[in-house]
Scaffold this motif. Sequence first.
Motif, PDB file in Angstrom:
ATOM      1  N   SER A  23       0.837  -1.203   0.000  1.00  0.00           N
ATOM      2  CA  SER A  23       0.000   0.000   0.000  1.00  0.00           C
ATOM      3  C   SER A  23       0.869   1.248   0.000  1.00  0.00           C
ATOM      4  O   SER A  23       1.865   1.323   0.726  1.00  0.00           O
ATOM      5  CB  SER A  23      -0.911   0.007   1.239  1.00  0.00           C
ATOM      6  N   ASN A  24       0.479   2.218  -0.825  1.00  0.00           N
ATOM      7  CA  ASN A  24       1.190   3.488  -0.832  1.00  0.00           C
ATOM      8  C   ASN A  24       0.606   4.427   0.226  1.00  0.00           C
ATOM      9  O   ASN A  24      -0.233   4.024   1.034  1.00  0.00           O
ATOM     10  CB  ASN A  24       1.157   4.127  -2.228  1.00  0.00           C
ATOM     11  N   GLU A  25       1.038   5.685   0.219  1.00  0.00           N
ATOM     12  CA  GLU A  25       0.599   6.632   1.256  1.00  0.00           C
ATOM     13  C   GLU A  25      -0.911   6.864   1.217  1.00  0.00           C
ATOM     14  O   GLU A  25      -1.535   7.163   2.233  1.00  0.00           O
ATOM     15  CB  GLU A  25       1.330   7.968   1.076  1.00  0.00           C
ATOM     16  N   GLY A  26      -1.505   6.718   0.025  1.00  0.00           N
ATOM     17  CA  GLY A  26      -2.947   6.913  -0.095  1.00  0.00           C
ATOM     18  C   GLY A  26      -3.760   5.678   0.217  1.00  0.00           C
ATOM     19  O   GLY A  26      -4.989   5.697   0.122  1.00  0.00           O
TER      20      GLY A  26
END
Length: 594
Positions: free
Chosen positions: A181-184
């Motif tokens: 998962s990325n920051e979003g």
Amino acid sequence: MPGTRRNSRVVFSRPDALKLFFALPLILVVFRLFVIQVLDHEDYKVMAAEQHWIVQEIPPKRGDILSRDGFVLAGIKTNYILFAEPNKVERKDLMAKDMARILANYEPEDKRAEQYDFYFNKITGLLNSGLQWVIVEKSIDQSQKEALEEAGIEGIGFEEDPLRYYPEKTLCSHVLGFLASNEGGDKQGYYGIEGKLNGDLKGKSGRVVQEKDARGDPILIGGFEKVPPINGRKAVLTIDRSVQYLVERKLKEGVEKYKAVSGSVIVMDPMTSEVIAMANYPTYSPDNFGYVQEEEVDGSETEKMERKNFSISETYEPGSVLKPLTVAAALDMGRLTLESTFNDEGPVQYSDYVIDNWDGKHHGVQNIIQLLQKSNNIGAAWVGHQVGAKKLSEYLVKFGLGSNTGIDLEGEDTGVIRDPKIWTDIDLATISFGQGISATPLQVLNAFNVFANGGELYQPKIVHMIIDNGEEIDIPKRKIGRVISEDTADTMMSALVEAVSGGESKYYNITTYKIAGKTGTAQVPSPDGKYDQNKTNATFLGIMATTKKFSMIVKLNEPTTSTFASETAVPLWMDMAKDLINYYGIAPDTVQSD
């Protein structure tokens, strides 16, 4: 009076002041409306849409990554989104009970009653929300789906919820990369193919859009739209799964046998620069890309898994494996032939520094073949000075050093070739035998492929094709340019065959096959800028000279059973090559006598 001036000033009467007082608020209102309706129109349009519609995303299926021989290396394990359409349900209370009972049954036994109440309250609230389409659970497995279907509950449905999984666990992990998962909070590929081709693999989310009123309640006869997701493209690699498995197993054995810090192996088709296998050890599993708890044996500590792809992202001073590039430059320029000689009488001084041969031995008059066989530093430095700093730098760049190769893997390093204008005599001497310059194992192997394919450099290729909705799109090989003449390439192949047959590797050679190759034992730089006398990087690089079926580099980082490549990287290379020869069914070049 003449000659005098009167000061003029504007005098507001009381009616004028009143008019201005009442006009100012109107002007401010008009200005504010202009800002809202004209300058900030798009922003308010988006805000209005967000307040007017409910949007729920449907995830796409990420594209598979397959080996050249059709095995899934990164695939999709299908879970399901459980949704309901409340308008189609007559007995909402009964539906909530049935669904809660089934979902709670998959919880631990001591928590089932608690979970039943949780699910019942949650489902009841969703069914009475007034929405036409609601997500009940974001991820249920196949058995839960089947239980719900068998119960015959009305008004429910399922959307596939694709989850990435890696059926081969650690196999090919550094090539594949991983999903996280990325920051979003969105899933994104990192490193390897997952990172480099993230845009092709990820697809496009679908959505369900429902109209709502100002209070946020659904409008029963309002707009409703369902847009299906667009699944990601598939990537077929040039990797041969069987070869990949073979070299990973052998590499692990070799790192442990020679007590090295780490190791890397790359197998390529030297005629096209296609990557057949790429392995590193230690390794990791993309399913668990952090620390992996190993069972402790004899009090050993938990092993840390390594996500870094040393083959492309860790540069090192290659050492003597670069001597053939120096020789090739001199041959190509016509500065010497294989019969040219130099005099090796003892250590040589350059720029107030003294260089010597790796074993401290000296051999008198030597030719270029003997230079390669004995891996003679003094001879290589002499050849480098025949070429000169400017031209040697140009040839190294043409061989692909000092810049990214362009392979479709995320995380590649460039290595470093310093500006030849600042090279001193000692710099030219040491770079000629592979010190004072850095490169990745992939760069070094791909440079050697130039000798096998007639003198041309190709971009390393690891993606064979992309499959887009069933359409196969082949990825062509890409020629970067000519490095040396075909005659020079052929001459170098012959010289490197003799370098192996009569050189440091001869005690481990496969005598029935002609192998063009070179060893490299390079000292490791220490923090004080000097070289650590007890640490080396050991490399052997070889090409099947007759068939040119494969080229392969084996690099061991700081082996401790021996610091010499001839006693570590060479026997490991030969052991792997025997299995590859059997796998490909390569006929011997000569018959071994009894």
